[in-house]
Scaffold this motif. Structure first.
Motif, PDB file in Angstrom:
ATOM      1  N   THR A 129       0.831  -1.207   0.000  1.00 16.75           N
ATOM      2  CA  THR A 129       0.000   0.000   0.000  1.00 16.75           C
ATOM      3  C   THR A 129       0.868   1.260   0.000  1.00 16.75           C
ATOM      4  OG1 THR A 129      -1.779  -1.134   1.192  1.00 16.75           O
ATOM      5  CG2 THR A 129      -1.793   1.271   1.234  1.00 16.75           C
ATOM      6  N   VAL A 130       1.886   1.270   0.841  1.00 15.85           N
ATOM      7  CA  VAL A 130       2.792   2.426   0.890  1.00 15.85           C
ATOM      8  C   VAL A 130       3.497   2.608  -0.450  1.00 15.85           C
ATOM      9  CG1 VAL A 130       4.888   3.343   1.953  1.00 15.85           C
ATOM     10  CG2 VAL A 130       3.127   2.308   3.383  1.00 15.85           C
ATOM     11  N   ALA A 131       4.005   1.526  -1.018  1.00 17.54           N
ATOM     12  CA  ALA A 131       4.732   1.611  -2.286  1.00 17.54           C
ATOM     13  C   ALA A 131       3.822   2.055  -3.425  1.00 17.54           C
ATOM     14  CB  ALA A 131       5.364   0.258  -2.615  1.00 17.54           C
ATOM     15  N   ARG A 132       2.590   1.550  -3.439  1.00 17.31           N
ATOM     16  CA  ARG A 132       1.660   1.890  -4.516  1.00 17.31           C
ATOM     17  C   ARG A 132       1.152   3.325  -4.395  1.00 17.31           C
ATOM     18  NH1 ARG A 132      -1.160  -2.229  -4.019  1.00 17.31           N
ATOM     19  NH2 ARG A 132      -2.749  -1.417  -2.604  1.00 17.31           N
ATOM     20  N   ALA A 133       0.834   3.736  -3.174  1.00 16.37           N
ATOM     21  CA  ALA A 133       0.245   5.059  -2.979  1.00 16.37           C
ATOM     22  C   ALA A 133       1.284   6.176  -2.943  1.00 16.37           C
ATOM     23  CB  ALA A 133      -0.571   5.072  -1.676  1.00 16.37           C
ATOM     24  N   GLU A 134       2.489   5.869  -2.456  1.00 16.78           N
ATOM     25  CA  GLU A 134       3.476   6.925  -2.241  1.00 16.78           C
ATOM     26  C   GLU A 134       4.773   6.718  -3.009  1.00 16.78           C
ATOM     27  OE1 GLU A 134       3.862   7.777   2.037  1.00 16.78           O
ATOM     28  OE2 GLU A 134       2.095   6.510   2.325  1.00 16.78           O
ATOM     29  N   GLY A 135       4.878   5.579  -3.705  1.00 21.37           N
ATOM     30  CA  GLY A 135       6.093   5.286  -4.439  1.00 21.37           C
ATOM     31  C   GLY A 135       7.037   4.409  -3.625  1.00 21.37           C
ATOM     32  N   VAL A 136       7.840   3.611  -4.315  1.00 21.12           N
ATOM     33  CA  VAL A 136       8.779   2.710  -3.642  1.00 21.12           C
ATOM     34  C   VAL A 136       9.756   3.453  -2.733  1.00 21.12           C
ATOM     35  CG1 VAL A 136      10.626   1.018  -4.009  1.00 21.12           C
ATOM     36  CG2 VAL A 136       8.566   0.937  -5.425  1.00 21.12           C
ATOM     37  N   PRO A 137      10.273   4.638  -3.144  1.00 19.75           N
ATOM     38  CA  PRO A 137      11.192   5.354  -2.242  1.00 19.75           C
ATOM     39  C   PRO A 137      10.594   5.686  -0.880  1.00 19.75           C
ATOM     40  CG  PRO A 137      11.367   6.258  -4.455  1.00 19.75           C
ATOM     41  CD  PRO A 137      10.195   5.323  -4.463  1.00 19.75           C
ATOM     42  N   ALA A 138       9.257   5.675  -0.765  1.00 21.19           N
ATOM     43  CA  ALA A 138       8.629   5.968   0.524  1.00 21.19           C
ATOM     44  C   ALA A 138       8.976   4.914   1.565  1.00 21.19           C
ATOM     45  CB  ALA A 138       7.108   6.062   0.369  1.00 21.19           C
ATOM     46  N   LEU A 139       9.345   3.710   1.111  1.00 27.21           N
ATOM     47  CA  LEU A 139       9.738   2.659   2.044  1.00 27.21           C
ATOM     48  C   LEU A 139      11.090   2.957   2.694  1.00 27.21           C
ATOM     49  CD1 LEU A 139       8.630  -0.475   0.006  1.00 27.21           C
ATOM     50  CD2 LEU A 139       7.592   0.384   2.104  1.00 27.21           C
ATOM     51  N   TRP A 140      11.788   3.959   2.172  1.00 29.94           N
ATOM     52  CA  TRP A 140      13.053   4.390   2.779  1.00 29.94           C
ATOM     53  C   TRP A 140      12.904   5.773   3.418  1.00 29.94           C
ATOM     54  CZ3 TRP A 140      13.190   0.620  -0.811  1.00 29.94           C
ATOM     55  CH2 TRP A 140      14.088  -0.432  -0.604  1.00 29.94           C
ATOM     56  N   LYS A 141      11.657   6.168   3.719  1.00 30.09           N
ATOM     57  CA  LYS A 141      11.454   7.430   4.421  1.00 30.09           C
ATOM     58  C   LYS A 141      12.173   7.389   5.766  1.00 30.09           C
ATOM     59  CE  LYS A 141       7.129   9.437   2.699  1.00 30.09           C
ATOM     60  NZ  LYS A 141       5.726   9.799   3.041  1.00 30.09           N
ATOM     61  N   GLY A 142      12.788   8.507   6.116  1.00 28.15           N
ATOM     62  CA  GLY A 142      13.493   8.576   7.387  1.00 28.15           C
ATOM     63  C   GLY A 142      14.817   7.858   7.391  1.00 28.15           C
ATOM     64  N   LEU A 143      15.382   7.505   6.206  1.00 29.39           N
ATOM     65  CA  LEU A 143      16.635   6.755   6.175  1.00 29.39           C
ATOM     66  C   LEU A 143      17.790   7.555   6.755  1.00 29.39           C
ATOM     67  CD1 LEU A 143      18.345   4.315   5.378  1.00 29.39           C
ATOM     68  CD2 LEU A 143      18.593   5.305   3.090  1.00 29.39           C
ATOM     69  N   THR A 144      17.843   8.859   6.439  1.00 31.64           N
ATOM     70  CA  THR A 144      18.975   9.662   6.928  1.00 31.64           C
ATOM     71  C   THR A 144      19.039   9.679   8.452  1.00 31.64           C
ATOM     72  OG1 THR A 144      18.957  11.053   4.960  1.00 31.64           O
ATOM     73  CG2 THR A 144      20.063  11.935   6.901  1.00 31.64           C
ATOM     74  N   PRO A 145      17.940  10.036   9.151  1.00 32.15           N
ATOM     75  CA  PRO A 145      18.034   9.976  10.618  1.00 32.15           C
ATOM     76  C   PRO A 145      18.186   8.554  11.135  1.00 32.15           C
ATOM     77  CG  PRO A 145      15.800  10.508   9.940  1.00 32.15           C
ATOM     78  CD  PRO A 145      16.653  10.616   8.718  1.00 32.15           C
ATOM     79  N   PHE A 146      17.614   7.585  10.417  1.00 29.79           N
ATOM     80  CA  PHE A 146      17.709   6.193  10.864  1.00 29.79           C
ATOM     81  C   PHE A 146      19.153   5.693  10.765  1.00 29.79           C
ATOM     82  CE2 PHE A 146      16.784   1.525  10.034  1.00 29.79           C
ATOM     83  CZ  PHE A 146      16.500   1.238  11.357  1.00 29.79           C
ATOM     84  N   ALA A 147      19.812   5.960   9.624  1.00 28.36           N
ATOM     85  CA  ALA A 147      21.193   5.517   9.446  1.00 28.36           C
ATOM     86  C   ALA A 147      22.127   6.249  10.408  1.00 28.36           C
ATOM     87  CB  ALA A 147      21.638   5.743   8.000  1.00 28.36           C
ATOM     88  N   THR A 148      21.930   7.565  10.552  1.00 25.45           N
ATOM     89  CA  THR A 148      22.769   8.328  11.479  1.00 25.45           C
ATOM     90  C   THR A 148      22.560   7.844  12.900  1.00 25.45           C
ATOM     91  OG1 THR A 148      22.545  10.244  10.025  1.00 25.45           O
ATOM     92  CG2 THR A 148      23.371  10.651  12.249  1.00 25.45           C
ATOM     93  N   HIS A 149      21.302   7.603  13.231  1.00 26.42           N
ATOM     94  CA  HIS A 149      20.966   7.148  14.579  1.00 26.42           C
ATOM     95  C   HIS A 149      21.566   5.778  14.870  1.00 26.42           C
ATOM     96  CE1 HIS A 149      17.606   4.222  15.699  1.00 26.42           C
ATOM     97  NE2 HIS A 149      18.103   4.525  16.871  1.00 26.42           N
ATOM     98  N   LEU A 150      21.501   4.855  13.892  1.00 27.50           N
ATOM     99  CA  LEU A 150      22.080   3.528  14.112  1.00 27.50           C
ATOM    100  C   LEU A 150      23.597   3.594  14.220  1.00 27.50           C
ATOM    101  CD1 LEU A 150      20.143   0.930  11.911  1.00 27.50           C
ATOM    102  CD2 LEU A 150      20.034   1.289  14.362  1.00 27.50           C
TER     103      LEU A 150
END
Length: 320
Positions: A71-92
């Motif tokens: 649903t997320v990929a269809r409605a918002e595009g596949v890149p939406a599945l990587w939303k928040g990657l920058t804070p997530f990667a920095t945080h990890l």
């Protein structure tokens, strides 16, 4: 009559009992953890997005993990599945650096001065302390930003409230004050402290039980062996700390202004249980189990190799 016998030799130091190898410095473990965190974030971000959407879903819009992801990929595009990657990667990256480094420091404080070993209680206390420290210093503010970004639905950046991680953090501070970045701190502390106490203890236990690998013995595991131990060590925490994780997500998402539904950790647990049932406190458990054990496998697969490289390059050559 004066005895000419020589005094007894001093007891051996901890490093002598470990084959003469000095302990691995905390900064090496911190660097190993940060590299493992980068790899984990890039591989597993979509699962984290799905987990957050499921935990925030009060209306039953998503029928499960696969439906949520599609649903997320269809409605918002596949890149939406990587939303928040920058804070997530920095945080990890920062989280694992602090986690492994602080755990090494704490374990050295709990070591028996005569044997150089850490007791089971000392290992649990070191893990819990590392989890509390990472929760307060790094995890809470980064997850607040990440969750605010992930809960936004839509394709157009112009229509989104938060334009990116920096804009999101600035907006939270401006509207809710600096402590808005620490919304949900208490359940995060409880979750991370318990998780790390279990994880470090379990990882050490599985290394010994499965591979006869003792910390500081100079033996370097193969990547797949580290991944097996890390995967198994990462399974218990999500089950035990599910309610803390759900409450943390809800508190972080609601902010400190506007509609304040949950007044704190205990109130949130009671409210969710009363309105949505007991099982709601473990919402998002399956995607957590899909993310955390594989994440620990990836992180330890990288971290153990970095630590092993240091041991082969510096410690073993120095020992020889």
């Amino acid at each position: 009559m004066v005895s000419l016998s020589s005094p007894p030799p001093p007891p051996p130091r901890a490093e002598e009992l470990q084959g003469g190898r000095p302990p691995i410095p905390p900064y090496v473990k911190a660097a190993a953890g940060s590299l493992g965190g980068v790899m984990e974030a890039c591989c597993l971000q979509p699962i984290d997005v799905v987990k957050t959407r499921l935990q925030l879903d009060r209306s039953g819009a998503y029928r499960g993990i696969a439906h949520c992801g599609t649903t997320v990929a269809r409605a918002e595009g596949v890149p939406a599945l990587w939303k928040g990657l920058t804070p997530f990667a920095t945080h990890l990256t920062l989280k694992y650096a602090l986690r492994l480094g602080s755990n090494a420091v704490l374990q050295s404080a709990f070591k028996d001065p005569d044997t150089g070993k850490v007791s089971a209680q000392g290992r649990l206390a070191s893990g819990f302390g590392a989890g509390v420290l990472e929760a307060l210093v790094i995890v809470t503010p980064f997850e607040v930003v990440k969750i605010r970004l992930q809960q936004q639905k839509g394709l157009s950046t112009d229509l989104l409230r938060y334009k990116g991680p920096i804009h999101c953090a600035k907006t939270i501070v401006r509207e809710e004050g600096l402590f808005g970045l620490w919304s949900g701190a208490l359940p995060t502390v409880m979750r991370n402290g318990t998780n790390q106490a279990a994880m470090f203890t379990a990882k050490n236990t599985f290394d010994i039980f499965l591979w006869k690998k003792h910390e500081g013995d100079g033996k370097v595991l193969q990547p797949w062996q580290s991944m097996v131990s890390g995967f198994l060590a990462g399974t218990a925490g999500p089950i035990c700390t599910g309610p803390f994780d759900v409450v943390k997500t809800r508190l972080m998402a609601q902010g400190r202004t506007g509609d304040i539904k949950y007044k704190g950790m205990v109130h949130a647990i009671r409210t969710i249980h009363a309105e949505e049932g007991l099982r709601a406190l473990w919402k998002g458990l399956l995607p957590r189990l899909m993310r955390i054990p594989p994440g620990q496998a990836i992180m330890w697969g990288v971290a153990d190799q970095v630590i092993g490289l240091y041991e082969r390059t510096y410690l073993q050559s120095a020992h020889v």
